[in-house]
Design an enzyme around this catalytic site. Sequence first.
Site, PDB file in Angstrom:
ATOM      1  N   ARG A  68       0.783  -1.223   0.000  1.00 33.76           N
ATOM      2  CA  ARG A  68       0.000   0.000   0.000  1.00 33.76           C
ATOM      3  C   ARG A  68       0.822   1.284   0.000  1.00 33.76           C
ATOM      4  NH1 ARG A  68      -2.568  -3.964   1.841  1.00 33.76           N
ATOM      5  NH2 ARG A  68      -0.751  -4.263   3.116  1.00 33.76           N
ATOM      6  N   THR A  69       1.830   1.342   0.851  1.00 31.00           N
ATOM      7  CA  THR A  69       2.557   2.615   0.949  1.00 31.00           C
ATOM      8  C   THR A  69       3.216   2.919  -0.396  1.00 31.00           C
ATOM      9  OG1 THR A  69       2.928   2.123   3.269  1.00 31.00           O
ATOM     10  CG2 THR A  69       4.211   3.915   2.339  1.00 31.00           C
ATOM     11  N   LYS A  98      26.881  -3.631  -3.294  1.00 32.33           N
ATOM     12  CA  LYS A  98      28.350  -3.455  -3.363  1.00 32.33           C
ATOM     13  C   LYS A  98      28.876  -2.667  -2.170  1.00 32.33           C
ATOM     14  CE  LYS A  98      27.802  -3.100  -8.361  1.00 32.33           C
ATOM     15  NZ  LYS A  98      27.853  -2.173  -9.496  1.00 32.33           N
ATOM     16  N   ARG A 119      11.622   3.867   2.245  1.00 28.78           N
ATOM     17  CA  ARG A 119      11.344   2.877   3.297  1.00 28.78           C
ATOM     18  C   ARG A 119      12.617   2.081   3.496  1.00 28.78           C
ATOM     19  NH1 ARG A 119       6.184  -1.061   3.845  1.00 28.78           N
ATOM     20  NH2 ARG A 119       5.392   0.897   4.673  1.00 28.78           N
ATOM     21  N   HIS A 147       6.326   5.736  11.049  1.00 32.62           N
ATOM     22  CA  HIS A 147       5.660   5.627   9.747  1.00 32.62           C
ATOM     23  C   HIS A 147       4.681   6.809   9.697  1.00 32.62           C
ATOM     24  CE1 HIS A 147       4.036   4.052   6.178  1.00 32.62           C
ATOM     25  NE2 HIS A 147       3.730   2.823   6.535  1.00 32.62           N
TER      26      HIS A 147
HETATM   27  C1  NCD Z   1       2.834  -1.394   7.881  1.00 31.34           C
HETATM   28  C2  NCD Z   1       4.325  -1.162   7.844  1.00 31.34           C
HETATM   29  O1  NCD Z   1       4.975  -1.435   6.832  1.00 31.34           O
HETATM   30  O2  NCD Z   1       4.816  -0.642   8.836  1.00 31.34           O
HETATM   31  N1  NCD Z   1       2.277  -1.563   6.619  1.00 31.34           N
HETATM   32  C3  NCD Z   1       1.798  -0.469   5.989  1.00 31.34           C
HETATM   33  O3  NCD Z   1       2.531   0.416   5.617  1.00 31.34           O
HETATM   34  N2  NCD Z   1       0.465  -0.357   5.889  1.00 31.34           N
HETATM   35  C4  NCD Z   1       2.402  -2.407   8.857  1.00 31.34           C
HETATM   36  C5  NCD Z   1       2.872  -3.814   8.765  1.00 31.34           C
HETATM   37  O4  NCD Z   1       3.693  -4.176   7.914  1.00 31.34           O
HETATM   38  O5  NCD Z   1       2.375  -4.600   9.577  1.00 31.34           O
END
Ligand code: NCD
Length: 320
Positions: A68-69, A98, A119, A147
Site C-alpha cells: 500500500r505505501t 556493493k 522505506r 511511519h
Molecule cells: C505497515 C508497515 O509497513 O509498517 N504496513 C503499511 O505500511 N500499511 C504495517 C505492517 O507491515 O504490519
Amino acid sequence: MAKKGKKDAINEDFSGKDILSIDQFDKASLEIIFKTTKHLIEKKDTSAVRHLLYGKLITLLFFEPSTRTFSSFSAAAKRLGAQTIEYQNPSQTSSTVKGETIEDTARVFENYSDAIIMRHPEIGAPHKGASVVGIPVINAGDGAGEHPTQAILDLYTIYEKFGKIDGISGLICADALYGRGVHSLLKAFGVFKNVTIYLLAPKELKLSKELFKEYTKKGVNLIEIHSEKDIPNDCDFWYWTRLQKERYVTKKRKIHMFRLTSELIKEKAKKNMIIMHILPRIDEVDIETDSDPRVIYLSKQVKNGMYTRMALLSLILGKT
Ligand code: NCD
C-alpha cells in the site's frame, strides 16, 4: 547540500520540507492536510488536479516490502501529474549490494528527481538520506521507528468519520513494541486534546517504558489493558495490527496475538464506530468480520492512504 530548515517543524508551511517524523506536525498543520485531502476526495473531475505536480519526478526507494505505501505514493504522484522512479528491493538490485551508503544513494537520486520517498529496515535511515540532500525526503517507514504518513492517513480516517480527533477514544490492539505505524499514531494523538487510547498488546510486545512515558507526556491518555475482557464498550474506533515477525526471533516461542472476531465485535463494539487495520492482515482477523459495515480497512482506510499522500505531495512540492 541540504537546504536550511527542510527538516524543521511544519508550522503550516510544507513547501520543500522533509517528512521524517510525526513530531514535525502540530494540530493546525494536520488540519491543513485534512482540509486538502477532503477537497481532493470531493473533486469529481480528477483531471482537474493533474497539473499540480506536472513536470515533477519523484523517486520511490523501498528497501523493505510494501504493497500500500509504495503503490499509494505511486498512484498519488501520478494522479497529480508527476512521474516516478520506482525502485523496489534496492538492497538486492542496487549498488547497496556493493556497499554503497544510504547517503550516497540519496545523493544520486537528488540529481535525478524532486523528492525521495524512502522505506528502510534501519531506524533513522531516511533521516540520514535527508541530511545530505536538498530535496524533500519522506519517511515511508524506518524499521521499528516511525511511519508518519500511515499515521496521517489513519488520523484522517478517524477525522472523516467523526469530524474531529479531540475527545476521541479508541482501542489499539497491536505489536506495540515493533509497530512503527502505531508509534507514529500514538505520538500524533498527543497534539489533540483529550484522546484516550486503550492499548492491548501481547505481553512480549508491549510498548517500551520510554515510549509509554513519551506519549503520555505529550498528553495521550494511554491505558494499557491485558485481555479482551478489558475492552470498554464505547470506543470510537478499533485499530488492529499484525505481529511484526520479521523484527524479532520467534523460533523459541509462539506469541499469542489477540484476534479480531465477529464475536468480539458483537460483544464489545458500539454501533457508531469504525474498525481499522494497518494491513497487511495475516491471521489475527477472522475473515467474516469483513462484512460488518464498521470494518473499513480494505476500503475507506486504503483509499484515504492515496488521498492523504496526494495532499501531502501537493503541499510539499506543489506550486505555491
Ligand atoms: C505497515 C508497515 O509497513 O509498517 N504496513 C503499511 O505500511 N500499511 C504495517 C505492517 O507491515 O504490519
